[in-house]
Design a protein around this motif. Structure first.
Motif, PDB file in Angstrom:
ATOM      1  N   ARG B   5     -28.142  -3.736 -25.183  1.00  0.00           N
ATOM      2  CA  ARG B   5     -27.526  -4.520 -25.701  1.00  0.00           C
ATOM      3  C   ARG B   5     -26.049  -3.575 -24.025  1.00  0.00           C
ATOM      4  N   THR B   6     -24.781  -5.059 -23.747  1.00  0.00           N
ATOM      5  CA  THR B   6     -24.609  -4.363 -22.576  1.00  0.00           C
ATOM      6  C   THR B   6     -23.006  -3.916 -22.976  1.00  0.00           C
ATOM      7  N   VAL B   7     -22.699  -2.336 -22.247  1.00  0.00           N
ATOM      8  CA  VAL B   7     -21.804  -2.003 -22.795  1.00  0.00           C
ATOM      9  C   VAL B   7     -20.167  -3.002 -22.681  1.00  0.00           C
ATOM     10  N   GLN B   8     -19.328  -3.298 -23.474  1.00  0.00           N
ATOM     11  CA  GLN B   8     -18.709  -4.316 -23.005  1.00  0.00           C
ATOM     12  C   GLN B   8     -17.297  -3.942 -23.126  1.00  0.00           C
ATOM     13  N   TRP B  26     -22.770  -0.436 -33.019  1.00  0.00           N
ATOM     14  CA  TRP B  26     -24.106  -0.083 -32.360  1.00  0.00           C
ATOM     15  C   TRP B  26     -25.211  -0.255 -33.728  1.00  0.00           C
ATOM     16  N   PHE B  27     -24.782   1.024 -34.506  1.00  0.00           N
ATOM     17  CA  PHE B  27     -26.390   1.496 -35.296  1.00  0.00           C
ATOM     18  C   PHE B  27     -26.181   0.120 -36.038  1.00  0.00           C
ATOM     19  N   GLU B  28     -25.426  -0.707 -36.024  1.00  0.00           N
ATOM     20  CA  GLU B  28     -25.553  -1.671 -37.553  1.00  0.00           C
ATOM     21  C   GLU B  28     -26.174  -2.886 -36.575  1.00  0.00           C
ATOM     22  N   GLU B  29     -25.757  -3.029 -35.461  1.00  0.00           N
ATOM     23  CA  GLU B  29     -26.912  -4.447 -34.690  1.00  0.00           C
ATOM     24  C   GLU B  29     -27.677  -3.296 -34.477  1.00  0.00           C
ATOM     25  N   ALA B  30     -28.435  -2.661 -34.428  1.00  0.00           N
ATOM     26  CA  ALA B  30     -29.388  -2.113 -34.171  1.00  0.00           C
ATOM     27  C   ALA B  30     -30.541  -2.140 -35.255  1.00  0.00           C
ATOM     28  N   ARG B  31     -30.083  -1.672 -36.336  1.00  0.00           N
ATOM     29  CA  ARG B  31     -30.260  -1.789 -37.418  1.00  0.00           C
ATOM     30  C   ARG B  31     -31.183  -3.340 -38.252  1.00  0.00           C
ATOM     31  N   THR B  32     -29.838  -3.954 -37.760  1.00  0.00           N
ATOM     32  CA  THR B  32     -30.535  -5.253 -38.335  1.00  0.00           C
ATOM     33  C   THR B  32     -31.598  -6.581 -37.659  1.00  0.00           C
ATOM     34  N   TYR B  33     -31.728  -5.548 -35.945  1.00  0.00           N
ATOM     35  CA  TYR B  33     -32.313  -6.083 -35.363  1.00  0.00           C
ATOM     36  C   TYR B  33     -33.711  -5.870 -35.665  1.00  0.00           C
ATOM     37  N   GLU B  70     -22.741  -0.900 -18.756  1.00  0.00           N
ATOM     38  CA  GLU B  70     -24.584  -0.283 -18.572  1.00  0.00           C
ATOM     39  C   GLU B  70     -25.009  -0.542 -19.717  1.00  0.00           C
ATOM     40  N   GLU B  71     -26.715  -0.738 -19.709  1.00  0.00           N
ATOM     41  CA  GLU B  71     -27.553  -1.492 -20.711  1.00  0.00           C
ATOM     42  C   GLU B  71     -28.147   0.053 -21.705  1.00  0.00           C
ATOM     43  N   VAL B  72     -27.307  -0.176 -22.574  1.00  0.00           N
ATOM     44  CA  VAL B  72     -28.453   1.017 -23.786  1.00  0.00           C
ATOM     45  C   VAL B  72     -28.708   0.351 -24.465  1.00  0.00           C
ATOM     46  N   SER B  73     -30.156   1.488 -24.864  1.00  0.00           N
ATOM     47  CA  SER B  73     -31.097   0.883 -25.729  1.00  0.00           C
ATOM     48  C   SER B  73     -30.956   1.846 -26.803  1.00  0.00           C
ATOM     49  N   ILE B  74     -31.576   1.511 -28.405  1.00  0.00           N
ATOM     50  CA  ILE B  74     -31.422   2.391 -29.462  1.00  0.00           C
ATOM     51  C   ILE B  74     -32.479   2.131 -29.667  1.00  0.00           C
TER      52      ILE B  74
ATOM     53  N   ARG D  25     -12.854 -11.650 -28.021  1.00  0.00           N
ATOM     54  CA  ARG D  25     -13.581 -11.023 -27.180  1.00  0.00           C
ATOM     55  C   ARG D  25     -14.782 -11.351 -26.943  1.00  0.00           C
ATOM     56  N   TRP D  26     -15.452 -12.283 -27.911  1.00  0.00           N
ATOM     57  CA  TRP D  26     -16.758 -13.199 -26.947  1.00  0.00           C
ATOM     58  C   TRP D  26     -15.930 -13.654 -25.655  1.00  0.00           C
ATOM     59  N   PHE D  27     -15.277 -14.146 -25.338  1.00  0.00           N
ATOM     60  CA  PHE D  27     -14.664 -14.733 -24.582  1.00  0.00           C
ATOM     61  C   PHE D  27     -15.077 -13.768 -23.477  1.00  0.00           C
ATOM     62  N   GLU D  28     -14.826 -12.662 -24.252  1.00  0.00           N
ATOM     63  CA  GLU D  28     -14.822 -11.992 -22.551  1.00  0.00           C
ATOM     64  C   GLU D  28     -16.664 -11.520 -22.267  1.00  0.00           C
ATOM     65  N   GLU D  29     -17.379 -11.168 -23.359  1.00  0.00           N
ATOM     66  CA  GLU D  29     -18.131 -10.929 -23.082  1.00  0.00           C
ATOM     67  C   GLU D  29     -19.217 -12.330 -22.381  1.00  0.00           C
ATOM     68  N   ALA D  30     -18.947 -13.484 -22.823  1.00  0.00           N
ATOM     69  CA  ALA D  30     -19.436 -14.577 -22.177  1.00  0.00           C
ATOM     70  C   ALA D  30     -18.946 -14.549 -20.732  1.00  0.00           C
ATOM     71  N   ARG D  31     -17.585 -14.265 -20.108  1.00  0.00           N
ATOM     72  CA  ARG D  31     -16.750 -14.532 -19.115  1.00  0.00           C
ATOM     73  C   ARG D  31     -17.757 -13.408 -17.858  1.00  0.00           C
ATOM     74  N   THR D  32     -18.165 -12.169 -18.857  1.00  0.00           N
ATOM     75  CA  THR D  32     -18.243 -11.170 -17.543  1.00  0.00           C
ATOM     76  C   THR D  32     -19.851 -11.633 -17.289  1.00  0.00           C
ATOM     77  N   TYR D  33     -20.976 -12.167 -18.423  1.00  0.00           N
ATOM     78  CA  TYR D  33     -21.899 -12.488 -18.362  1.00  0.00           C
ATOM     79  C   TYR D  33     -22.406 -13.797 -16.826  1.00  0.00           C
ATOM     80  N   TYR D  34     -21.429 -14.887 -16.897  1.00  0.00           N
ATOM     81  CA  TYR D  34     -21.226 -15.583 -16.387  1.00  0.00           C
ATOM     82  C   TYR D  34     -21.024 -15.056 -15.219  1.00  0.00           C
TER      83      TYR D  34
END
Lengths: 138, 138, 138, 138
Positions: B5-8, B26-33, B70-74, D25-34
């Motif tokens: 995932r990318t750091v926001q 992020w731990f929660e995101e990684a665990r779910t994934y 930056e893109e991080v890997s968990i 916050r999702w708007f920010e993620e989407a804007r950055t990605y776009y």
């Protein structure tokens, strides 16, 4: 009716000021405080009246960023209420009374299954108490 | 098994790096994934098995701050499971494979009324699938 | 030294209790409050001493979930300090004095370029004031 | 141009849906990605052009709540740009293409000291690249 709180480190971003999304959360804090201090505890609304007030719209204008550690004051007013829709207005000030942010949130009323309710009919007591907020401020 | 995932921007603080509380998210995101990609969709666990996995402990060691964009890997692994308790370990790397953060989360199992359950007895199928995670990694 | 605050709606998750990541943020609120009320305003530490105190480790044990709208009290103590490392311990209680969560955070000291500093040598006055926290509580 | 992401547990609240502040916050993620996918990496804008794009207004209308674990798609468009002000519009859809939320964010341009800049004059290359976003979508 002012709600006061101190800006936390975790609310800032790398720009050095509070991230814009956090003011929407402060609006919620201020709204809850305002309601509780005006005879309508939101927790009671959910638990005893079986009514939720989901947000259906927000808007926010940012004039100056709040900085870490400063105390901000948030003024809340009710600008519209008709038993179906409720609108709160917010103004966020720093300790020097500079207006940092203003905005509003619009709410509807639903039961615990998210079915819309008309408060005047389903919850007349809650209707009356919310109506007093409008009469006081609008 | 890496989750990327990318750091926001909203995850950074005025120190210019990611606020330390966000790695727990992020731990929660990684665990779910990790669970979903290993045959145990957590949403299904709650919805179909009627089991929740509340966190009863976390720990986290910060070696280097992740920076905006930056893109991080968990990497996620299961280090303990006995049907009553489940422990995940996490390692967060940046794109140059530098270890930024490592930590763990410990979970118990409860029904929808928060009453503890012994999975081996109450949910043998879920028990087996979670046990496979342990066998694979530990 | 207790820091008090009310649980906000945005801090809960669909399990109906406070999301576990938020206690880490409450630790920060409690630590800042404790320091300020014991003669070491963290904002001043950064701005006047040019020293930051990044978190290098946290741990947290969850015994019972805090619920929406309740007032929680957080007790903060310093359990270790040697000018290079500082450890705070936290206990979160509800209004009935039930212990909900306990944990700790470990900090190091760096200058504004993230270079580690030995406070005793670089900032003897700050060292003395932080040392008083330890003497009082440990 | 759709940005996709999965709804996280920590983004839900006790109402069982995503807390309204998180869409900002999702708007920010989407804007950055776009932006990144249209030749204007925001990180580069800050680091190489020395320009920040603070949010000066947001608005958001909530039609249906996003739920845990579902994948949402966010569409971003530029509806206004003149070198002094930039407006993004967002639409959040669930996997069945139901519109959940729409909103917008308005940005100004400042240098690293928060002094407003006129991009056409100070950063003509950035001006041109941002202007292409407008031409493509508006």
């Amino acid at each position: 009716m002012f709600y006061k709180r101190t800006v936390q480190y975790y609310e800032t971003d790398k720009m050095g000021v509070v991230h814009h999304s956090n003011y929407i959360r402060w609006f919620e804090e201020a709204r809850t405080y305002y309601m509780k201090n005006n005879g309508v505890d939101y927790n009671t609304v959910e638990k005893e009246c079986g009514v939720m007030m989901p947000v259906i719209a927000v808007d926010c204008r940012y004039k100056q960023g709040a900085v870490y550690n400063e105390e901000v004051s948030i003024e809340t007013e009710v600008s519209f209420f008709n038993g179906i829709k409720l609108v709160f207005n917010y103004k966020v000030y720093n300790s020097e009374k500079t207006l940092l942010v203003d905005g509003s949130s619009t709410h509807c009323f639903v039961d615990m299954s998210f079915k819309p309710v008309r408060l005047k009919k389903t919850n007349p007591d809650l209707y009356s108490r919310l109506n007093l907020l409008l009469k006081e401020d609008a």
